[in-house]
Design an enzyme around this catalytic site. Structure first.
Site, PDB file in Angstrom:
ATOM      1  N   ARG A 155      -8.174  -8.983   0.102  1.00  0.00           N
ATOM      2  CA  ARG A 155      -6.802 -10.444  -0.066  1.00  0.00           C
ATOM      3  C   ARG A 155      -7.408 -11.599   0.231  1.00  0.00           C
ATOM      4  NH1 ARG A 155      -0.877 -10.305   1.028  1.00  0.00           N
ATOM      5  NH2 ARG A 155      -1.396  -9.189  -0.658  1.00  0.00           N
ATOM      6  N   HIS A 162      -2.341 -12.375  -8.427  1.00  0.00           N
ATOM      7  CA  HIS A 162      -1.937 -11.630  -7.625  1.00  0.00           C
ATOM      8  C   HIS A 162      -1.796 -10.433  -8.895  1.00  0.00           C
ATOM      9  CE1 HIS A 162      -0.603  -9.127  -4.401  1.00  0.00           C
ATOM     10  NE2 HIS A 162       0.724  -9.638  -4.400  1.00  0.00           N
ATOM     11  N   GLN A 187       0.428  -7.034  -8.465  1.00  0.00           N
ATOM     12  CA  GLN A 187       1.554  -7.610  -7.971  1.00  0.00           C
ATOM     13  C   GLN A 187       3.036  -7.572  -9.794  1.00  0.00           C
ATOM     14  OE1 GLN A 187       3.894  -8.776  -5.150  1.00  0.00           O
ATOM     15  NE2 GLN A 187       5.606  -7.931  -6.804  1.00  0.00           N
ATOM     16  N   ASP A 195       8.876 -17.143  -5.620  1.00  0.00           N
ATOM     17  CA  ASP A 195       8.443 -16.791  -5.672  1.00  0.00           C
ATOM     18  C   ASP A 195       8.716 -17.831  -3.129  1.00  0.00           C
ATOM     19  OD1 ASP A 195       5.787 -15.740  -3.559  1.00  0.00           O
ATOM     20  OD2 ASP A 195       4.465 -16.293  -5.017  1.00  0.00           O
ATOM     21  N   CYS A 254       8.410 -11.218  -5.251  1.00  0.00           N
ATOM     22  CA  CYS A 254       7.316 -10.402  -5.018  1.00  0.00           C
ATOM     23  C   CYS A 254       7.477  -9.469  -3.850  1.00  0.00           C
ATOM     24  CB  CYS A 254       6.094 -11.164  -5.273  1.00  0.00           C
ATOM     25  SG  CYS A 254       5.786 -12.309  -4.321  1.00  0.00           S
ATOM     26  N   ARG A 258       4.495  -1.175  -6.482  1.00  0.00           N
ATOM     27  CA  ARG A 258       3.155  -1.170  -5.988  1.00  0.00           C
ATOM     28  C   ARG A 258       2.211  -0.420  -6.442  1.00  0.00           C
ATOM     29  NH1 ARG A 258       2.002  -6.061  -3.824  1.00  0.00           N
ATOM     30  NH2 ARG A 258      -0.289  -5.544  -4.005  1.00  0.00           N
TER      31      ARG A 258
HETATM   32  N1   CP Z   1       4.461  -8.889  -2.169  1.00  0.00           N
HETATM   33  C1   CP Z   1       3.159  -8.609  -1.333  1.00  0.00           C
HETATM   34  O1   CP Z   1       1.686  -8.838  -1.877  1.00  0.00           O
HETATM   35  O2   CP Z   1       3.064  -8.448   0.080  1.00  0.00           O
HETATM   36  P1   CP Z   1       2.390  -8.062   1.092  1.00  0.00           P
HETATM   37  O3   CP Z   1       1.509 -10.222   1.101  1.00  0.00           O
HETATM   38  O4   CP Z   1       3.119  -7.861   2.109  1.00  0.00           O
HETATM   39  O5   CP Z   1       1.226  -7.489   0.790  1.00  0.00           O
HETATM   40  N1  NVA Z   2       2.698 -16.721  -3.483  1.00  0.00           N
HETATM   41  C1  NVA Z   2       2.443 -15.750  -1.752  1.00  0.00           C
HETATM   42  C2  NVA Z   2       2.862 -14.660  -2.108  1.00  0.00           C
HETATM   43  C3  NVA Z   2       2.441 -13.950  -1.496  1.00  0.00           C
HETATM   44  C4  NVA Z   2       2.953 -11.848  -2.150  1.00  0.00           C
HETATM   45  C5  NVA Z   2       0.701 -16.256  -1.375  1.00  0.00           C
HETATM   46  O1  NVA Z   2       0.445 -16.204  -1.506  1.00  0.00           O
HETATM   47  O2  NVA Z   2       1.475 -16.043  -0.431  1.00  0.00           O
END
Ligand code: CP
Ligand code: NVA
Length: 306
Positions: free
Chosen positions: A101, A128, A131, A223, A263, A291
């Site tokens: 990530r 993502h 997701q 989101d 999400c 997930r």
């Molecule tokens: N939706 C999602 O990726 O959640 P986290 O940021 O908690 O991993």
């Molecule tokens: N768009 C958000 C998604 C988090 C799961 C981010 O990137 O922070």
């Protein structure tokens, strides 16, 4: 499948549906898959915080007979203490797969290119994909299929929006996206979606009018307005995105049985009201649960016996 899972654009339509089918089988019968990743180790590199992603990858590895090693942002200090390429070259000597990530999408591309082991995208500023797979699997579970459904996405044309669009292209979903002017999804991702969805029944409407997007929708997705890494813009965005809040007034323009999707984490009172996210139409915790199931399938396909 390719060595890595970085974007839904990398999957063929056939592979996309295979993942949906395998997830259904594995979720129904998890004990059959209890040893498919026995003795395998996944490294989990996090440069941003997480609840769902960390939990579901680690729990997923344990459920498949393997183990996961968590690396917090301060541990390896990717890019400052050591370059991406050297990290990739070290990692392949110890582990069977890497989940990352991170911020810039170029970082995951460089990591994948520099290492022999599979690399899985657990969120970049651009995509993502895990997701979106979980979200489409959730729609398939609820509706039997996601083909032909109208999915409205209201808010920022961000990483989540991009991956949903690419999944909709593979699934043959009709997607309507409403963002404030200047926050639309990136044109190159729109082009990929159009290309991928040429023969699936995919339709795409991009507008600045949230009511137009939500009108008659089978599911309404939103989101956060400021993603991780955009904290400095939070206040300004809060004003710009206010007309795009999914509240009961906007949600009621969708079909009466429409699902609400997010999400998570949600900023309640900003992009969504409590009334909507806590309503009987909300399926946000089903998305979170799934997930786990889709990522187990991705890890099995990339890290398991070929
Ligand atoms: N939706 C999602 O990726 O959640 P986290 O940021 O908690 O991993
Ligand atoms: N768009 C958000 C998604 C988090 C799961 C981010 O990137 O922070």
């Amino acid at each position: 499948m390719k060595k890595d899972f970085i974007s839904i654009h990398d999957l063929t339509t056939y592979e996309f549906h295979e993942i949906m089918d395998l997830t259904k089988r594995m979720k129904k019968n998890p004990s059959k898959f209890r040893k498919v990743l026995r003795d395998k180790i996944l490294a989990m590199i996090f440069q941003k915080p997480s609840l769902r992603t960390r939990m579901t990858f680690e729990v997923g590895m344990l459920q498949l007979g393997g183990e996961a090693v968590y690396l917090a942002p301060s541990d390896i200090q990717m890019g400052s203490r050591e370059g991406v390429r050297d990290i990739g070259k070290n990692m392949e000597r110890w582990v069977d797969g890497i989940m990352i990530r991170t911020f810039g999408h170029n970082i995951i591309l460089e990591l994948a290119e520099s290492t022999k082991v599979p690399v899985i995208n657990a969120l970049t500023d651009l995509f993502h994909p895990c997701q979106a797979l979980a979200d489409f699997f959730t729609l398939v579970e609820k509706k039997g299929s996601s083909a032909g459904l109208k999915l409205a996405y209201v808010g920022d044309g961000n990483n989540v929006c991009h991956s949903l669009m690419l999944a909709a292209a593979r699934a043959g979903t009709k997607m309507a996206i409403a963002t404030p002017p200047g926050y639309e999804p990136k044109p190159e991702v729109v082009e990929w979606a159009k290309e991928d969805g040429k023969e699936t029944g995919f339709e795409l409407k991009i507008t600045n009018d949230p009511v137009e997007a939500v009108d008659g929708a089978d599911a309404v997705y939103t989101d956060v307005w400021a993603s991780m890494g955009q904290e400095a813009e939070k206040e300004a965005r809060g004003k710009i995105f206010l007309p795009y809040q999914v509240n009961m007034e906007l949600f009621s323009k969708a079909k009466p049985e429409a699902y609400f999707m997010h999400c998570l984490p949600a900023h309640r009172g900003e992009e969504v009201t409590d009334e909507v996210i806590d309503s009987a139409n909300s399926i946000v915790y089903d998305q979170a649960e799934n997930r786990l199931h889709v990522q187990k399938v991705i890890m099995m396909l990339l890290m398991g016996k070929k």
